[in-house]
Scaffold this motif. Sequence first.
Motif, PDB file in Angstrom:
ATOM      1  N   GLY A 103     -13.602  11.120  14.203  1.00 33.46           N
ATOM      2  CA  GLY A 103     -12.431  11.878  13.727  1.00 33.46           C
ATOM      3  C   GLY A 103     -11.779  11.172  12.544  1.00 33.46           C
ATOM      4  O   GLY A 103     -11.535   9.963  12.606  1.00 33.46           O
ATOM      5  N   ARG A 104     -11.498  11.927  11.476  1.00 31.81           N
ATOM      6  CA  ARG A 104     -10.923  11.312  10.278  1.00 31.81           C
ATOM      7  C   ARG A 104      -9.554  10.696  10.566  1.00 31.81           C
ATOM      8  O   ARG A 104      -9.263   9.566  10.165  1.00 31.81           O
ATOM      9  CB  ARG A 104     -10.805  12.364   9.162  1.00 31.81           C
ATOM     10  CG  ARG A 104     -10.334  11.820   7.834  1.00 31.81           C
ATOM     11  CD  ARG A 104     -10.135  12.934   6.812  1.00 31.81           C
ATOM     12  NE  ARG A 104     -11.378  13.450   6.291  1.00 31.81           N
ATOM     13  CZ  ARG A 104     -11.992  12.999   5.190  1.00 31.81           C
ATOM     14  NH1 ARG A 104     -11.455  12.014   4.500  1.00 31.81           N
ATOM     15  NH2 ARG A 104     -13.111  13.535   4.788  1.00 31.81           N
ATOM     16  N   ALA A 105      -8.700  11.453  11.297  1.00 26.70           N
ATOM     17  CA  ALA A 105      -7.330  10.967  11.511  1.00 26.70           C
ATOM     18  C   ALA A 105      -7.331   9.691  12.347  1.00 26.70           C
ATOM     19  O   ALA A 105      -6.619   8.725  12.039  1.00 26.70           O
ATOM     20  CB  ALA A 105      -6.502  12.047  12.187  1.00 26.70           C
ATOM     21  N   HIS A 160       5.094   8.054  -0.502  1.00 25.66           N
ATOM     22  CA  HIS A 160       5.284   7.524  -1.851  1.00 25.66           C
ATOM     23  C   HIS A 160       4.126   8.024  -2.713  1.00 25.66           C
ATOM     24  O   HIS A 160       2.974   7.646  -2.471  1.00 25.66           O
ATOM     25  CB  HIS A 160       5.279   5.991  -1.860  1.00 25.66           C
ATOM     26  CG  HIS A 160       6.567   5.385  -1.408  1.00 25.66           C
ATOM     27  ND1 HIS A 160       7.012   5.471  -0.112  1.00 25.66           N
ATOM     28  CD2 HIS A 160       7.509   4.696  -2.110  1.00 25.66           C
ATOM     29  CE1 HIS A 160       8.186   4.843  -0.027  1.00 25.66           C
ATOM     30  NE2 HIS A 160       8.515   4.373  -1.215  1.00 25.66           N
ATOM     31  N   LYS A 161       4.462   8.843  -3.684  1.00 28.54           N
ATOM     32  CA  LYS A 161       3.408   9.414  -4.529  1.00 28.54           C
ATOM     33  C   LYS A 161       3.362   8.688  -5.874  1.00 28.54           C
ATOM     34  O   LYS A 161       4.386   8.575  -6.559  1.00 28.54           O
ATOM     35  CB  LYS A 161       3.703  10.907  -4.747  1.00 28.54           C
ATOM     36  CG  LYS A 161       2.680  11.575  -5.610  1.00 28.54           C
ATOM     37  CD  LYS A 161       3.049  13.024  -5.866  1.00 28.54           C
ATOM     38  CE  LYS A 161       2.101  13.593  -6.894  1.00 28.54           C
ATOM     39  NZ  LYS A 161       2.521  14.855  -7.419  1.00 28.54           N
ATOM     40  N   CYS A 162       2.182   8.209  -6.228  1.00 25.58           N
ATOM     41  CA  CYS A 162       2.031   7.540  -7.531  1.00 25.58           C
ATOM     42  C   CYS A 162       1.935   8.626  -8.607  1.00 25.58           C
ATOM     43  O   CYS A 162       1.142   9.562  -8.481  1.00 25.58           O
ATOM     44  CB  CYS A 162       0.771   6.689  -7.513  1.00 25.58           C
ATOM     45  SG  CYS A 162       0.372   5.983  -9.107  1.00 25.58           S
ATOM     46  N   GLY A 211     -17.902  26.442  -2.167  1.00 19.66           N
ATOM     47  CA  GLY A 211     -16.733  25.825  -1.561  1.00 19.66           C
ATOM     48  C   GLY A 211     -17.005  25.642  -0.073  1.00 19.66           C
ATOM     49  O   GLY A 211     -18.114  25.948   0.400  1.00 19.66           O
ATOM     50  N   TYR A 212     -16.027  25.132   0.660  1.00 18.76           N
ATOM     51  CA  TYR A 212     -16.246  24.978   2.106  1.00 18.76           C
ATOM     52  C   TYR A 212     -15.012  25.402   2.890  1.00 18.76           C
ATOM     53  O   TYR A 212     -13.888  25.332   2.410  1.00 18.76           O
ATOM     54  CB  TYR A 212     -16.653  23.544   2.460  1.00 18.76           C
ATOM     55  CG  TYR A 212     -15.552  22.513   2.318  1.00 18.76           C
ATOM     56  CD1 TYR A 212     -15.305  21.898   1.099  1.00 18.76           C
ATOM     57  CD2 TYR A 212     -14.757  22.146   3.409  1.00 18.76           C
ATOM     58  CE1 TYR A 212     -14.314  20.946   0.960  1.00 18.76           C
ATOM     59  CE2 TYR A 212     -13.757  21.187   3.280  1.00 18.76           C
ATOM     60  CZ  TYR A 212     -13.540  20.595   2.052  1.00 18.76           C
ATOM     61  OH  TYR A 212     -12.545  19.661   1.924  1.00 18.76           O
ATOM     62  N   LYS A 213     -15.285  25.867   4.110  1.00 19.63           N
ATOM     63  CA  LYS A 213     -14.201  26.269   5.002  1.00 19.63           C
ATOM     64  C   LYS A 213     -14.515  25.760   6.396  1.00 19.63           C
ATOM     65  O   LYS A 213     -15.648  25.873   6.866  1.00 19.63           O
ATOM     66  CB  LYS A 213     -14.083  27.790   5.015  1.00 19.63           C
ATOM     67  CG  LYS A 213     -12.792  28.265   5.678  1.00 19.63           C
ATOM     68  CD  LYS A 213     -12.687  29.764   5.680  1.00 19.63           C
ATOM     69  CE  LYS A 213     -12.192  30.389   4.418  1.00 19.63           C
ATOM     70  NZ  LYS A 213     -10.778  30.172   4.120  1.00 19.63           N
ATOM     71  N   ASN A 247     -13.753  15.853  10.978  1.00 22.74           N
ATOM     72  CA  ASN A 247     -14.614  14.758  11.438  1.00 22.74           C
ATOM     73  C   ASN A 247     -15.661  14.450  10.380  1.00 22.74           C
ATOM     74  O   ASN A 247     -15.921  15.263   9.492  1.00 22.74           O
ATOM     75  CB  ASN A 247     -15.261  15.096  12.784  1.00 22.74           C
ATOM     76  CG  ASN A 247     -16.004  16.409  12.761  1.00 22.74           C
ATOM     77  OD1 ASN A 247     -16.367  16.885  11.701  1.00 22.74           O
ATOM     78  ND2 ASN A 247     -16.209  16.996  13.911  1.00 22.74           N
ATOM     79  N   LEU A 248     -16.230  13.252  10.465  1.00 17.57           N
ATOM     80  CA  LEU A 248     -17.236  12.847   9.496  1.00 17.57           C
ATOM     81  C   LEU A 248     -18.330  12.075  10.208  1.00 17.57           C
ATOM     82  O   LEU A 248     -18.134  11.610  11.331  1.00 17.57           O
ATOM     83  CB  LEU A 248     -16.700  11.902   8.425  1.00 17.57           C
ATOM     84  CG  LEU A 248     -15.337  11.999   7.826  1.00 17.57           C
ATOM     85  CD1 LEU A 248     -14.382  11.164   8.600  1.00 17.57           C
ATOM     86  CD2 LEU A 248     -15.388  11.540   6.395  1.00 17.57           C
ATOM     87  N   ALA A 249     -19.449  11.909   9.488  1.00 19.27           N
ATOM     88  CA  ALA A 249     -20.554  11.123  10.038  1.00 19.27           C
ATOM     89  C   ALA A 249     -20.472   9.716   9.476  1.00 19.27           C
ATOM     90  O   ALA A 249     -20.450   9.524   8.260  1.00 19.27           O
ATOM     91  CB  ALA A 249     -21.873  11.765   9.662  1.00 19.27           C
ATOM     92  N   LEU A 269       0.855  -1.191   0.000  1.00 18.36           N
ATOM     93  CA  LEU A 269       0.000   0.000   0.000  1.00 18.36           C
ATOM     94  C   LEU A 269       0.891   1.240   0.000  1.00 18.36           C
ATOM     95  O   LEU A 269       1.728   1.405   0.897  1.00 18.36           O
ATOM     96  CB  LEU A 269      -0.881  -0.061   1.262  1.00 18.36           C
ATOM     97  CG  LEU A 269      -1.759   1.117   1.663  1.00 18.36           C
ATOM     98  CD1 LEU A 269      -2.637   1.569   0.519  1.00 18.36           C
ATOM     99  CD2 LEU A 269      -2.657   0.710   2.838  1.00 18.36           C
ATOM    100  N   TYR A 270       0.729   2.095  -1.021  1.00 14.59           N
ATOM    101  CA  TYR A 270       1.571   3.296  -1.148  1.00 14.59           C
ATOM    102  C   TYR A 270       0.739   4.552  -0.917  1.00 14.59           C
ATOM    103  O   TYR A 270      -0.300   4.729  -1.552  1.00 14.59           O
ATOM    104  CB  TYR A 270       2.207   3.360  -2.542  1.00 14.59           C
ATOM    105  CG  TYR A 270       3.195   2.245  -2.781  1.00 14.59           C
ATOM    106  CD1 TYR A 270       4.507   2.358  -2.347  1.00 14.59           C
ATOM    107  CD2 TYR A 270       2.793   1.071  -3.421  1.00 14.59           C
ATOM    108  CE1 TYR A 270       5.412   1.317  -2.555  1.00 14.59           C
ATOM    109  CE2 TYR A 270       3.685   0.036  -3.634  1.00 14.59           C
ATOM    110  CZ  TYR A 270       4.995   0.165  -3.189  1.00 14.59           C
ATOM    111  OH  TYR A 270       5.885  -0.863  -3.387  1.00 14.59           O
ATOM    112  N   GLU A 271       1.220   5.419  -0.035  1.00 17.30           N
ATOM    113  CA  GLU A 271       0.495   6.640   0.320  1.00 17.30           C
ATOM    114  C   GLU A 271       1.427   7.836   0.136  1.00 17.30           C
ATOM    115  O   GLU A 271       2.565   7.812   0.601  1.00 17.30           O
ATOM    116  CB  GLU A 271       0.013   6.534   1.778  1.00 17.30           C
ATOM    117  CG  GLU A 271      -0.420   7.832   2.429  1.00 17.30           C
ATOM    118  CD  GLU A 271      -1.585   8.535   1.728  1.00 17.30           C
ATOM    119  OE1 GLU A 271      -2.565   7.855   1.370  1.00 17.30           O
ATOM    120  OE2 GLU A 271      -1.488   9.768   1.541  1.00 17.30           O
TER     121      GLU A 271
END
Length: 439
Positions: A104-106, A128-130, A187-189, A48-50, A29-31
């Motif tokens: 929390g996303r992280a 590692h960027k593809c 857009g969003y902020k 954060n997300l639902a 897995l490359y990130e």
Amino acid sequence: MAKVVLIGSGLAGGLLAAYLGRRGYHVDLYERRADPREGNIVGGRSINLAISTRGIYALEQIGIAHEALQHAIPMRGRMIHDKSGALHFSPYDVDPKNCINSIGRAALNTTVIEAAQRYPDVRVYFNHKCTDVDLDTATARLETDGRQLAARGDAVIGVDGAFSAVRKSMQREITNFQYDESYLAHGYKELTIPPGPRDLWQMEKNALHIWPRKSFMMIALPNPDGSFTCTLFWQFEGPRSFATTKTDDDVRRFFNEEFPDAVSLMPSLLEDFRENPTGSLVTVHCAPWFYQDKVCLLGDAAHAVVPFYGQGMNAAFEDCVVLDQCLEKFPNERERAFAEYFSRRKENADALADLAIGNFIEMRDKTASKTFRAKKKLDHLLEATLPGIYLPLYTMVTFTRIPYADAARRARLQDRIVYGGLISLLIIFIALLFRLIAH
Ligand SMILES: Cc1cc2nc3c(=O)[nH]c(=O)nc-3n(C[C@H](O)[C@H](O)[C@H](O)COP(=O)(O)OP(=O)(O)OC[C@H]3O[C@@H](n4cnc5c(N)ncnc54)[C@H](O)[C@@H]3O)c2cc1C
């Protein structure tokens, strides 16, 4: 066992690596980003997300739902803030156990990556960027520390988000590859409401807060530390927009006019507004999502949607479940597995894209109205009186695993029956009234 090169260890990439690892695949897995456990903040994306039924089910199947949800905060309904500061609570479902969860996303990202790393044949490479993929040899070209390298597998799966490099290679190489992207004018902020005294939440904790203002809106989701992350969805351009709101005075005036009850809770408003990026919102449709048995797309890379149904990640997690089922069904015919996964998911991803756009209009405009609240009450009444027969659209999308396209079709049919019936009743009632008056 086959070797799979995964590109992108975001939410779906980590989870997919765990599913593939469990099935015995060798997974590399490359990130492109640094390890989230080293404090790498996911820049520009929601903090954060639902997460709801579909996402939770996908985590349960790999045995990590409990671990992932331990700090999640249940949100039982929408808390609508009108301009006067008055609050109206509208529950998400007739069953109070049905709630969405702020996560929390992280932390979730870390949980899925760690789940993947528990399988002996899963390796994760950060930074590692593809840059592109050679489709015929299933080889990803990568950059790390200024060096170029190639990762060859039996298959490459692009889980690299809305601006996928894997998908770009498919666009370039596959004749008749269909691609369509559309950006919202909004857009969003992200902004912050910090914890109050004793680290407690300064607004109702178990709700998703919405400040609907017709053409724009702000929302807030609770975090475990007592804070809320607010997201302002607003036009990029126009007389009142991100473009025309430049100075601290402009920002202060806009927030005082539109969100007066929130302003007093946002001491770092001006700084947040100045320093946080303004993100764009894209919907991506493409087809096919696979090339032979060599390349496949999953999550936002295949079908990015706008965030207003809170389903992008949930749908990406559901993709992992379906792809896993297809690989189980065709263990030695990967192309058939990819083809079946694509045919089972494409119609549903398209339906979700439409639902998500529709829900933006509902959230920013209709949630403020009495008609909306009356419709929600009618929905819940019908759901309670006709259990298993009548299911509101929001319930089907959020609290069941009914495929999105079926949910949308069923909701249209229900609406025709219910509102057609109500209109017929009204006509009969008026006709009877006239007859009574005439006599
Ligand atoms: C403001 C906002 C709010 C949202 N709220 C919700 C919500 O409440 N509920 C919900 O279900 N969904 C929500 N979503 C949608 C959700 O964020 C996405 O659907 C989800 O993150 C998709 O997961 P993914 O793994 O496909 O992509 P991502 O999470 O974007 O992960 C892609 C990964 O690939 C990496 N990558 C990208 N390019 C490369 C490359 N070239 N090489 C190597 N790595 C690469 C990235 O660094 C990233 O780690 C929201 C989205 C936004 C923008």
